[in-house]
Write an enzyme that holds these catalytic residues in place. Sequence first.
Site, PDB file in Angstrom:
ATOM      1  N   GLY A   1       0.975  -1.165  -0.282  1.00  0.00           N
ATOM      2  CA  GLY A   1       0.010  -0.070  -0.077  1.00  0.00           C
ATOM      3  C   GLY A   1       0.963   1.194  -0.031  1.00  0.00           C
ATOM      4  O   GLY A   1       0.326   2.298   0.176  1.00  0.00           O
ATOM      5  N   THR A   2       2.098   1.140  -0.039  1.00  0.00           N
ATOM      6  CA  THR A   2       2.772   2.440  -0.146  1.00  0.00           C
ATOM      7  C   THR A   2       2.916   2.973  -1.511  1.00  0.00           C
ATOM      8  O   THR A   2       3.666   3.917  -1.776  1.00  0.00           O
ATOM      9  CB  THR A   2       4.406   1.895   0.382  1.00  0.00           C
ATOM     10  OG1 THR A   2       4.853   0.971  -0.287  1.00  0.00           O
ATOM     11  CG2 THR A   2       4.541   2.044   1.940  1.00  0.00           C
TER      12      THR A   2
ATOM     13  N   GLU B   1      14.114   6.003  21.682  1.00  0.00           N
ATOM     14  CA  GLU B   1      14.984   6.288  20.440  1.00  0.00           C
ATOM     15  C   GLU B   1      15.645   7.623  20.559  1.00  0.00           C
ATOM     16  O   GLU B   1      17.024   7.828  20.260  1.00  0.00           O
ATOM     17  CB  GLU B   1      14.232   6.613  19.223  1.00  0.00           C
ATOM     18  CG  GLU B   1      13.666   5.328  18.536  1.00  0.00           C
ATOM     19  CD  GLU B   1      14.434   4.231  18.291  1.00  0.00           C
ATOM     20  OE1 GLU B   1      15.677   4.302  18.075  1.00  0.00           O
ATOM     21  OE2 GLU B   1      14.114   2.818  18.520  1.00  0.00           O
TER      22      GLU B   1
ATOM     23  N   HIS C   1      18.869   6.604  22.853  1.00  0.00           N
ATOM     24  CA  HIS C   1      19.986   6.268  22.025  1.00  0.00           C
ATOM     25  C   HIS C   1      20.588   7.155  21.199  1.00  0.00           C
ATOM     26  O   HIS C   1      21.705   7.246  21.418  1.00  0.00           O
ATOM     27  CB  HIS C   1      19.457   5.208  20.568  1.00  0.00           C
ATOM     28  CG  HIS C   1      18.919   3.720  21.157  1.00  0.00           C
ATOM     29  ND1 HIS C   1      19.895   2.947  21.858  1.00  0.00           N
ATOM     30  CD2 HIS C   1      17.947   3.115  20.784  1.00  0.00           C
ATOM     31  CE1 HIS C   1      19.173   1.691  22.033  1.00  0.00           C
ATOM     32  NE2 HIS C   1      17.957   1.772  21.415  1.00  0.00           N
TER      33      HIS C   1
HETATM   34  P1  ADP Z   1       1.426  -1.136  -3.422  1.00  0.00           P
HETATM   35  O1  ADP Z   1       1.670  -1.662  -4.891  1.00  0.00           O
HETATM   36  O2  ADP Z   1       2.677  -0.592  -2.888  1.00  0.00           O
HETATM   37  O3  ADP Z   1       0.965  -2.204  -2.658  1.00  0.00           O
HETATM   38  P2  ADP Z   1      -0.579   0.365  -4.604  1.00  0.00           P
HETATM   39  O4  ADP Z   1       0.437   1.343  -5.609  1.00  0.00           O
HETATM   40  O5  ADP Z   1      -1.111  -0.770  -5.051  1.00  0.00           O
HETATM   41  O6  ADP Z   1       0.473   0.022  -3.344  1.00  0.00           O
HETATM   42  O7  ADP Z   1      -1.193   1.744  -3.810  1.00  0.00           O
HETATM   43  C1  ADP Z   1      -2.621   1.429  -3.922  1.00  0.00           C
HETATM   44  C2  ADP Z   1      -3.213   2.869  -3.841  1.00  0.00           C
HETATM   45  O8  ADP Z   1      -3.009   3.685  -2.825  1.00  0.00           O
HETATM   46  C3  ADP Z   1      -2.904   3.502  -5.132  1.00  0.00           C
HETATM   47  O9  ADP Z   1      -3.694   3.271  -6.264  1.00  0.00           O
HETATM   48  C4  ADP Z   1      -3.137   4.903  -4.636  1.00  0.00           C
HETATM   49  O10 ADP Z   1      -4.420   5.426  -4.669  1.00  0.00           O
HETATM   50  C5  ADP Z   1      -2.835   4.959  -3.133  1.00  0.00           C
HETATM   51  N1  ADP Z   1      -1.385   5.279  -2.713  1.00  0.00           N
HETATM   52  C6  ADP Z   1      -0.548   4.440  -2.383  1.00  0.00           C
HETATM   53  N2  ADP Z   1       0.574   4.839  -2.277  1.00  0.00           N
HETATM   54  C7  ADP Z   1       0.338   6.434  -2.521  1.00  0.00           C
HETATM   55  C8  ADP Z   1       1.547   7.567  -2.805  1.00  0.00           C
HETATM   56  N3  ADP Z   1       2.520   7.542  -2.465  1.00  0.00           N
HETATM   57  N4  ADP Z   1       0.788   8.604  -3.262  1.00  0.00           N
HETATM   58  C9  ADP Z   1      -0.359   8.787  -3.491  1.00  0.00           C
HETATM   59  N5  ADP Z   1      -1.342   7.386  -3.450  1.00  0.00           N
HETATM   60  C10 ADP Z   1      -0.961   6.287  -3.063  1.00  0.00           C
HETATM   61 ZN    ZN Z   2      16.722   0.206  21.164  1.00  0.00          ZN
END
Ligand code: ADP
Ligand code: ZN
Length: 615
Positions: free
Chosen positions: A198-199, A419, A422
């Site tokens: 989801g990144t 943290e 540290h």
């Molecule tokens: P991953 O492939 O890393 O699991 P995705 O690219 O499938 O994640 O992300 C799913 C949705 O979440 C995207 O279609 C978008 O709508 C949203 N999203 C995730 N990361 C971002 C980001 N960095 N900027 C904007 N939207 C994002």
């Molecule tokens: Zn530590």
Amino acid sequence: MRRRMGINAAWVVVALLLLVALNYIASDEGGEKISYSELKAKIEAGQVQKVTVGESNIVAEPTQAARDAGAPEAWTATPVDDPKLIELLEEKGIEYDGSTSSNWGWMLGFILPFGLLIVFWLFMLRRMNPTQSVMTFGKSQARLQAEGDTGVTFDDVAGVDESEEELQEVVGYLKKPEKFVRLGAKIPKGILLVGPPGTGKTLLARAMAGEAGVPFFNLSGSEFVEMFVGVGAARVRDLFAQAKEKAPCIIFVDELDALAKARGLGGPVGGHDEREQTLNQLLVEMDGFDPRVGVIIMAATNRPELLDPALLRPGRFDRHVLVDRPDKNGRHEILKVHAKDIKLAADVDLEVVAQRTPGFVGADLANLLNEAALLAARRGGDDVTLKDIDRATDRIVAGLEKKNRLINEDEKRIVAFHEAGHALVAHCVDHADPVHKISIIPRGIGALGYTQQLPTEDRYLLTRAELLDRVAVLLGGRVAEEIIFGEISTGAQNDLSRVTDIARRMVMEYGMSDALGPITYENRQQTMLGLRQTITGEQDQHSEETLEQIDREVRRIVDEARDRVRELLTRERESLEAVARRLLEKEVIEADELREIVEECRAPEGRKVKESVGQ
Ligand code: ADP
Ligand code: ZN
Ligand code: MG
């Protein structure tokens, strides 16, 4: 395609019906049906010259005389369990034989289930994969998207600027490959996007294609795996052939781990030949093509540790781009991107929302705004208010906490002080590598935060003072918790095992203990792999007394270090609190900022990055 599939299935059905019909004809063939007793009577009467005994019928051939007298070609009867029949036939000297092959009913019993199975299979195949016919299922399923078709640019991806920068160079190459080739510049073949789910890894890959305006072949690893033997490999071959035609372009293999789990790590079911064949084909194709043709292979995974190491070798996926969880600023940027299409009330400050959503990834944030909009719509509001967003946040947080991805406020405070502890010790002692970055954004499983230090140079020799400082830095986290909260958490476990390890080595291997003197009590041996392993139990080699002495010395080193750290952090308590407070506010602190907050003890500068302290 669908039509053709339908016809295939229809043919199978027709063939089966034909078989059934044939069976009826065959079972009636030439026979006049009579009862068993009648048949026996005819045998007794000498009207039969040959008998064929099948499982479901007996066929009797009349003698020429009987036929002349008007008998049919054959009589058939249903067999009865009658051992006397053979005796009778022997006695009469009539030729007899058994039969199986002529028995169609029996054969049908075999064929029918198989036929039904095939029909069912075809049906399932079609359900699974509406775009594909059985006849063409060796063809690649890659969906070709024409120029600009991904419709995504880097503007749609926020909060991952570092990853974006790394990819920008490749975009430049895809736009004008000739220029790079002419200058002899080396272009990476395979780029692996690594980061939690989801990144935005998939999004980034699509954005690259969009930015460069090149076709984008998108496949997922699991798609390869679900098909049948030989087909995965064929698809890979086909895919590369297609890609070469369309170059410059991007091939993107999503969820690479599904395809390329390290051999031997196999899943729950046996039979991974298919996956291996597909993987091997991928490796063959990657090795075999010249990057100058303008095909860039990208892949994404959130489980890099599962990947087959063969994939990561030079010339394959050797360029890794980390797509990490966003910090507060990153979340703010992402929220801005997704808020574009949403009507926000005047009271909504996205920065505040970003502040309240630590641990959220891009997908969570997109989901958050969407949920909020739904809530607003449900209550019939004109726009999305901060209250809607708060309610949606609570919902998503509850979900994420269940998945163990978020930590609560109290935990966050503990991690921040840990943290900060540290970092402050590293900052203040003489021989520690200076702090590069402190973060309380959770990373992977287990690590709730981290402090990154920069070593001055690669070190092969460490002095006693340096080792003691290292121990002090490791203890800093736990001691800070003690000072601030009056109790300690389990978060320092990894630190403590490293402390013990260093202290033990100082005593047993490096001879750095005054009490024991410069003697090595080492009983570790170098293995072939260069790993150190304990070969024999320690008890066998040293006396009770020596062992006790070693333990005492280790404890003394650790205790002294702890007292020292406690003293230091108590003295610097104000700085400790300032650093922790800033961490809670921003989640990440860079070297310069730390130096600003902590004025007294300054650390030397200009050093290389090395990650050193986890947890
Ligand atoms: P991953 O492939 O890393 O699991 P995705 O690219 O499938 O994640 O992300 C799913 C949705 O979440 C995207 O279609 C978008 O709508 C949203 N999203 C995730 N990361 C971002 C980001 N960095 N900027 C904007 N939207 C994002
Ligand atoms: Zn530590
Ligand atoms: Mg994805």
